[in-house]
Scaffold this motif. Sequence first.
Motif, PDB file in Angstrom:
ATOM      1  N   LEU A 158     -12.286  11.401   5.050  1.00 16.93           N
ATOM      2  CA  LEU A 158     -13.341  10.623   4.226  1.00 16.93           C
ATOM      3  C   LEU A 158     -14.974  10.423   4.038  1.00 16.93           C
ATOM      4  N   LYS A 159     -15.541  10.136   4.998  1.00 17.29           N
ATOM      5  CA  LYS A 159     -16.193   9.706   5.155  1.00 17.29           C
ATOM      6  C   LYS A 159     -17.682  10.924   4.990  1.00 17.29           C
ATOM      7  N   THR A 160     -16.802  12.122   5.106  1.00 16.89           N
ATOM      8  CA  THR A 160     -17.707  13.375   5.229  1.00 16.89           C
ATOM      9  C   THR A 160     -18.288  13.812   4.212  1.00 16.89           C
ATOM     10  N   TYR A 161     -16.734  13.184   2.770  1.00 13.91           N
ATOM     11  CA  TYR A 161     -16.948  13.472   1.589  1.00 13.91           C
ATOM     12  C   TYR A 161     -17.499  12.478   0.767  1.00 13.91           C
ATOM     13  N   GLY A 162     -18.060  11.291   1.305  1.00 13.78           N
ATOM     14  CA  GLY A 162     -19.093   9.691   1.219  1.00 13.78           C
ATOM     15  C   GLY A 162     -18.034   9.201  -0.455  1.00 13.78           C
ATOM     16  N   LEU A 163     -16.468   9.293   0.244  1.00 16.28           N
ATOM     17  CA  LEU A 163     -15.544   8.665  -0.138  1.00 16.28           C
ATOM     18  C   LEU A 163     -14.799   7.111   0.491  1.00 16.28           C
ATOM     19  N   TYR A 164     -15.726   6.937   2.055  1.00 16.75           N
ATOM     20  CA  TYR A 164     -14.764   6.185   2.283  1.00 16.75           C
ATOM     21  C   TYR A 164     -15.332   4.787   1.808  1.00 16.75           C
ATOM     22  N   ASP A 165     -16.777   5.113   1.597  1.00 13.66           N
ATOM     23  CA  ASP A 165     -17.199   3.045   1.453  1.00 13.66           C
ATOM     24  C   ASP A 165     -16.631   2.612   0.118  1.00 13.66           C
ATOM     25  N   LYS A 166     -16.102   3.770  -0.869  1.00 16.32           N
ATOM     26  CA  LYS A 166     -15.443   3.824  -2.560  1.00 16.32           C
ATOM     27  C   LYS A 166     -14.432   3.041  -2.586  1.00 16.32           C
ATOM     28  N   LEU A 167     -13.248   3.776  -1.304  1.00 14.44           N
ATOM     29  CA  LEU A 167     -12.584   3.175  -1.285  1.00 14.44           C
ATOM     30  C   LEU A 167     -11.891   1.693  -0.458  1.00 14.44           C
ATOM     31  N   VAL A 168     -13.121   2.008   0.582  1.00 16.44           N
ATOM     32  CA  VAL A 168     -13.078   0.616   1.223  1.00 16.44           C
ATOM     33  C   VAL A 168     -14.002  -0.985   0.215  1.00 16.44           C
ATOM     34  N   SER A 169     -14.092  -0.428  -0.812  1.00 21.08           N
ATOM     35  CA  SER A 169     -15.123  -1.389  -1.782  1.00 21.08           C
ATOM     36  C   SER A 169     -14.041  -2.267  -2.656  1.00 21.08           C
ATOM     37  N   LEU A 170     -12.790  -1.217  -2.852  1.00 18.42           N
ATOM     38  CA  LEU A 170     -11.347  -1.209  -4.078  1.00 18.42           C
ATOM     39  C   LEU A 170     -10.174  -2.582  -3.053  1.00 18.42           C
ATOM     40  N   GLU A 171     -11.047  -3.720  -4.029  1.00 17.56           N
ATOM     41  CA  GLU A 171     -10.183  -5.274  -3.208  1.00 17.56           C
ATOM     42  C   GLU A 171      -8.870  -5.094  -3.448  1.00 17.56           C
ATOM     43  N   ASN A 172      -8.061  -3.476  -3.997  1.00 19.37           N
ATOM     44  CA  ASN A 172      -6.721  -3.932  -3.530  1.00 19.37           C
ATOM     45  C   ASN A 172      -6.258  -2.837  -2.989  1.00 19.37           C
ATOM     46  N   VAL A 173      -6.867  -2.193  -1.727  1.00 14.15           N
ATOM     47  CA  VAL A 173      -6.934  -1.441  -0.612  1.00 14.15           C
ATOM     48  C   VAL A 173      -7.289  -2.499   0.510  1.00 14.15           C
ATOM     49  N   LYS A 174      -5.943  -1.926   1.254  1.00 19.62           N
ATOM     50  CA  LYS A 174      -6.361  -3.019   2.564  1.00 19.62           C
ATOM     51  C   LYS A 174      -6.073  -1.472   3.729  1.00 19.62           C
ATOM     52  N   ILE A 175      -7.638  -0.930   4.615  1.00 15.36           N
ATOM     53  CA  ILE A 175      -7.794   0.025   4.883  1.00 15.36           C
ATOM     54  C   ILE A 175      -7.191  -0.593   6.805  1.00 15.36           C
ATOM     55  N   ILE A 176      -6.551  -0.727   7.309  1.00 13.62           N
ATOM     56  CA  ILE A 176      -6.154  -0.637   8.703  1.00 13.62           C
ATOM     57  C   ILE A 176      -6.199   0.562   9.609  1.00 13.62           C
ATOM     58  N   LYS A 177      -6.490  -0.582  10.781  1.00 16.62           N
ATOM     59  CA  LYS A 177      -6.564   1.326  12.095  1.00 16.62           C
ATOM     60  C   LYS A 177      -5.295   1.375  12.064  1.00 16.62           C
ATOM     61  N   PRO A 178      -4.270   2.407  13.151  1.00 15.81           N
ATOM     62  CA  PRO A 178      -3.677   3.307  12.898  1.00 15.81           C
ATOM     63  C   PRO A 178      -2.257   2.602  13.277  1.00 15.81           C
ATOM     64  N   LEU A 179      -1.342   1.679  13.576  1.00 11.74           N
ATOM     65  CA  LEU A 179      -0.517   0.693  14.071  1.00 11.74           C
ATOM     66  C   LEU A 179       0.679   1.468  14.621  1.00 11.74           C
ATOM     67  N   GLY A 180       1.079   0.429  15.563  1.00 10.32           N
ATOM     68  CA  GLY A 180       1.927   1.173  16.846  1.00 10.32           C
ATOM     69  C   GLY A 180       3.281   1.084  15.962  1.00 10.32           C
ATOM     70  N   TYR A 181       4.385   1.694  16.670  1.00  8.68           N
ATOM     71  CA  TYR A 181       5.955   2.048  15.585  1.00  8.68           C
ATOM     72  C   TYR A 181       6.488   0.127  14.915  1.00  8.68           C
ATOM     73  N   ILE A 182       6.136  -0.870  16.216  1.00 10.43           N
ATOM     74  CA  ILE A 182       7.024  -1.421  15.185  1.00 10.43           C
ATOM     75  C   ILE A 182       6.077  -2.634  14.268  1.00 10.43           C
ATOM     76  N   ASP A 183       4.864  -2.984  14.721  1.00 11.33           N
ATOM     77  CA  ASP A 183       4.905  -3.329  13.324  1.00 11.33           C
ATOM     78  C   ASP A 183       4.932  -2.597  12.215  1.00 11.33           C
ATOM     79  N   PHE A 184       4.370  -0.908  12.533  1.00 13.90           N
ATOM     80  CA  PHE A 184       4.295   0.308  11.001  1.00 13.90           C
ATOM     81  C   PHE A 184       5.604  -0.173  10.572  1.00 13.90           C
ATOM     82  N   LEU A 185       7.064  -0.047  11.799  1.00 18.10           N
ATOM     83  CA  LEU A 185       8.133  -0.444  10.761  1.00 18.10           C
ATOM     84  C   LEU A 185       8.326  -1.837   9.775  1.00 18.10           C
TER      85      LEU A 185
END
Length: 407
Positions: free
Chosen positions: A286-313
């Motif tokens: 996403l960063k290479t294509y220049g789309l990451y910042d656009k995605l992050v700027s959307l207020e309805n999108v929460k980008i978070i780091k990969p999660l462990g299984y317990i929180d993910f489930l």
Amino acid sequence: MKIVSVVGARPNFVKLAPLHKSLSRYSDHIIIHTGQHYDYEMSDIFFKELQIPRPDINLGVGSTSSGDQIARMIRGVEAELGFGKSEGNGGKGIASKPDLVIVYGDTNSTFAGAFSASVNSIPVAHVEAGLRSFDRRMPEERNRILTDHLSDLLFAPTITASTNLKDEHSAGRIINSGDISVELVNEAWRFSKKSAILKELSLESRSFVLFTMHRAESTGSFSSLKAIVESFQELKKRTHDRSSSSSLMHQKISGIGSSSSTNEQNVHGHQLQIVFPIHPRTEKILKTYGLYDKLVSLENVKIIKPLGYIDFLRLVKESYKVVTDSGGLQKEAYLCSIPCITIRKSTEWVETLRGGWNKLCSFEKDEIVNSILQPRPSTEKNYSKDIFGSGNASEIIRDSIIYGYRK
Ligand code: UD1
């Protein structure tokens, strides 16, 4: 009996967890980690949370081109099995000349483990055998086919998987074990219900869509990634614009049995969020294509780091819907009775398509948005967890290996 499990990536670890528990009481169970995944969030956290002992050997192959990665794994595993020069941190001979090697799922580590054992005449068992998307462009499909045809014991998670193996005249013995994820989800849920992840992310139950995307076929295309960004932009417009005037502002989303428009209003009322635990590869692209910042700027999108299984489930279970290109998440969503939208042309979990619990969708903005806003399946008529067996796959696999298997 000496058994070696070869794992390397997230989807391998989650399948290893229930089987290790079941096998370790009856056998000497050695774990070789190829090192395909190495970040804490992609590897160690799964061992910690799912109470899998630290791998006995880590080959540390890391990320490189697929061919090189597989070659390094084969060389490393072969050496640990006692047939070559060890390059990893093993080399102590603990995995040498086992009675059986077990591999899981469809990753590069799966195929490499099966190949290393098979060429040295060590029997191979494949957990999650027989799945087919019939899309050879997917590296996972190639890994599945190759692994199945190298394996002596084929543990099929579904009836379709077992039929596929018969249709291909696989030489190994087919055992309808059911899917090991049923136990994993049941066991993990005991911890997930105590997870604080909703609070940490300020989310309400059913007020968000859980989104994941990491496959090479989808992340490799600029237009696919652009379609995703545009879909979330459009979703924001369609849910936020009307929500301000909606009398349903604080109404809980039910979506079940409601008409499309009512459902949309309900969704609008909650200003549907997108929660996106991002895979390192997807972030880089996403960063290479220049789309990451656009995605992050959307207020309805929460980008978070990969999660462990317990929180993910916990996130899966509390989500409104799941949107994904993952294989495992399709069935985890099903097991949690959460509708899934699979952004792929095909699925290997065909049973989940019945009754609309899983829906294939192309990388097309309107189709993605409409699929999200469509009502959730209205009845449970076509829903049955039995498609994944009786929920005791680890016992069936263990018994077939320990009692039913002769070298
Ligand atoms: C692999 C599996 C896929 C599975 C996925 C789960 C194959 C062919 N694919 O894909 O079936 O659904 O795991 O995540 O085996 N990376 C990191 N840190 C890590 C691991 C990876 O930064 O700990 C980055 C690297 O840039 C790497 C890229 O992710 O090049 C891809 O990793 P790789 O192991 O090749 O495959 P996955 O995409 O994770």
